[in-house]
Design a protein around this motif. Structure first.
Motif, PDB file in Angstrom:
ATOM      1  N   ASP A 253      34.205  17.839  12.203  1.00  0.00           N
ATOM      2  CA  ASP A 253      35.058  17.038  13.086  1.00  0.00           C
ATOM      3  C   ASP A 253      36.462  16.904  12.522  1.00  0.00           C
ATOM      4  OD1 ASP A 253      35.007  14.951  11.159  1.00  0.00           O
ATOM      5  OD2 ASP A 253      33.151  14.156  12.013  1.00  0.00           O
ATOM      6  N   GLY A 254      37.274  16.108  13.229  1.00  0.00           N
ATOM      7  CA  GLY A 254      38.681  15.960  12.873  1.00  0.00           C
ATOM      8  C   GLY A 254      38.908  15.308  11.528  1.00  0.00           C
ATOM      9  N   THR A 255      37.966  14.495  11.079  1.00  0.00           N
ATOM     10  CA  THR A 255      38.136  13.881   9.757  1.00  0.00           C
ATOM     11  C   THR A 255      37.948  14.911   8.650  1.00  0.00           C
ATOM     12  OG1 THR A 255      35.794  13.237   9.659  1.00  0.00           O
ATOM     13  CG2 THR A 255      37.347  11.656  10.614  1.00  0.00           C
ATOM     14  N   ASP A 256      37.170  15.951   8.938  1.00  0.00           N
ATOM     15  CA  ASP A 256      36.967  17.020   7.951  1.00  0.00           C
ATOM     16  C   ASP A 256      38.165  17.960   7.915  1.00  0.00           C
ATOM     17  OD1 ASP A 256      34.261  16.162   7.475  1.00  0.00           O
ATOM     18  OD2 ASP A 256      33.660  17.179   9.326  1.00  0.00           O
ATOM     19  N   TYR A 257      38.649  18.355   9.118  1.00  0.00           N
ATOM     20  CA  TYR A 257      39.712  19.348   9.223  1.00  0.00           C
ATOM     21  C   TYR A 257      40.734  18.905  10.273  1.00  0.00           C
ATOM     22  CZ  TYR A 257      36.084  21.957   6.807  1.00  0.00           C
ATOM     23  OH  TYR A 257      35.113  22.349   5.907  1.00  0.00           O
ATOM     24  N   PRO A 258      41.590  17.964   9.899  1.00  0.00           N
ATOM     25  CA  PRO A 258      42.552  17.416  10.877  1.00  0.00           C
ATOM     26  C   PRO A 258      43.534  18.447  11.412  1.00  0.00           C
ATOM     27  CG  PRO A 258      43.024  16.644   8.645  1.00  0.00           C
ATOM     28  CD  PRO A 258      41.703  17.323   8.582  1.00  0.00           C
ATOM     29  N   ASN A 259      43.780  19.540  10.694  1.00  0.00           N
ATOM     30  CA  ASN A 259      44.724  20.559  11.158  1.00  0.00           C
ATOM     31  C   ASN A 259      44.099  21.544  12.143  1.00  0.00           C
ATOM     32  OD1 ASN A 259      46.697  19.491   9.453  1.00  0.00           O
ATOM     33  ND2 ASN A 259      46.111  20.828   7.754  1.00  0.00           N
ATOM     34  N   LEU A 260      42.771  21.515  12.250  1.00  0.00           N
ATOM     35  CA  LEU A 260      42.089  22.504  13.076  1.00  0.00           C
ATOM     36  C   LEU A 260      41.238  21.887  14.190  1.00  0.00           C
ATOM     37  CD1 LEU A 260      40.987  24.873  10.171  1.00  0.00           C
ATOM     38  CD2 LEU A 260      42.563  25.483  12.027  1.00  0.00           C
TER      39      LEU A 260
END
Length: 347
Positions: A253-260
């Motif tokens: 999710d976004g907390t893991d990979y905020p750029n993707l």
């Protein structure tokens, strides 16, 4: 003259008589059998090991960790550091050809009592070792290694990867073993490459590689810090019945990979459990007693591994978590049965 010559002969014989008498006893003492005899060399008795040497070896555990640059060998080294108890327990982390090879080491390599493996490594042994699930048992579900299928902008679905170049990292890594196995279950034929992911990611930027497959604990530094053009993304893989034997449901999710990944979005995927397993030695044998002592020290000191100076993954360890496809080592189950439920839940 003749009479003188005879006298001289008698005197000469008389002078040799003492010598002949002295030689005769020696001649009589020789063995009658004049055949040559083989020389027998006495073998020295092997030195008896000192008591302290016996004591040290009696409580030594060999732990197959994996490649020197991989996460499992680091976890094995941290385990060894925490459970060390002098001659009462000594764990030796062993560098191997990789996590996929660790199960082979556990089954066949002398001196190995435990190993860190990916759960789907059992798949390879179903035919050649039909009783594999009785020969080994799990101590601890260490952490899940999430599947990351990272693709170029023009790739929209898994089927778009058919016939394309997909990298699975170098041989011996979790991705190189589990990745093709998962793709096989999906009936997805791709052009597999096994080069370092750093090289493959650069090839992706140039359009020479369609995708890379990571199987490791999130977040992956290359995706957190890397700068990617719009359209580079992770493909979802829903959890289905075909994965129930060895895998677990997971998500990125976004907390893991905020750029993707946008905030609030989730990319479904699967995870490969990374487990600490042990050989199922006969009950009451010295080897089973070693494993039992190892488990007691590890479980009793798990809070040390969750403290500063150790891999952050230890903080998410749940001692009661199960491993798909395997039963728990009896000594581990006995330790858990003695603990209050609140203690297990807090781990």
């Amino acid at each position: 003259m003749k009479r003188l010559t005879g006298l001289r002969r008698l005197l000469l014989l008389a002078s040799f008589a003492p010598l002949l008498l002295a030689i005769q006893p020696w001649a009589d003492a020789r063995p009658q059998d004049t055949r040559p005899h083989k020389i027998r060399l006495a073998r020295p008795e092997p030195p008896q090991p000192r008591p302290q040497v016996i004591s040290m070896n009696a409580w030594t555990i060999g732990l197959a960790g994996g490649l020197l640059e991989g996460a499992p060998i680091r976890l094995a080294a941290e385990i060894a550091r925490v459970v060390d108890d002098g001659d009462n327990l000594h764990v030796l982390p062993v560098v191997t050809r990789g996590a996929a090879e660790n199960l082979n080491s556990l089954l066949y390599l002398r001196g190995i009592d435990a190993a860190i493996i990916n759960s789907d490594a059992l798949e390879e042994y179903k035919i050649q070792v039909p009783d594999i699930q009785r020969r080994i048992a799990y101590v601890l579900n260490l952490f899940p290694s999430e599947l990351h299928i990272f693709v170029r902008p023009e790739i929209r679905t898994l089927n778009d990867l058919a016939g394309k170049k997909v990298n699975f990292n170098t041989l011996g890594t979790a991705a190189a073993y589990s990745g093709p196995l998962i793709f096989s279950r999906l009936n997805l034929e791709v052009e597999k490459t096994f080069i370092p992911h750093q090289v493959a990611l650069e090839q992706m930027r140039k359009g020479e590689m369609a995708a890379v497959v990571f199987i490791t604990s999130k977040p992956v530094d290359a995706f957190v810090r890397g700068r990617w053009e719009p359209g580079f993304k992770f493909l979802p893989l829903p959890y289905e019945s075909k994965f129930e034997d060895y895998y677990l449901p997971a998500a990125l999710d976004g907390t893991d990979y905020p750029n993707l990944i946008k905030p609030g979005e989730r990319v479904s995927t699967i995870a490969v459990p990374t487990a600490l397993v042990a050989f199922n030695w006969p009950a009451n044998s010295n080897r089973s007693e070693r494993v039992a002592r190892f488990i007691d020290h590890l479980f009793s000191r798990i809070d040390r591994l969750q403290g500063p100076g150790f891999d952050p993954k230890w903080k998410s360890i749940n001692l009661a978590a199960t491993v798909p496809g395997l039963t728990r080592v009896p000594a581990a189950q006995l330790w858990l049965d003695r603990q209050p439920r609140a203690t297990q839940a807090s781990q």
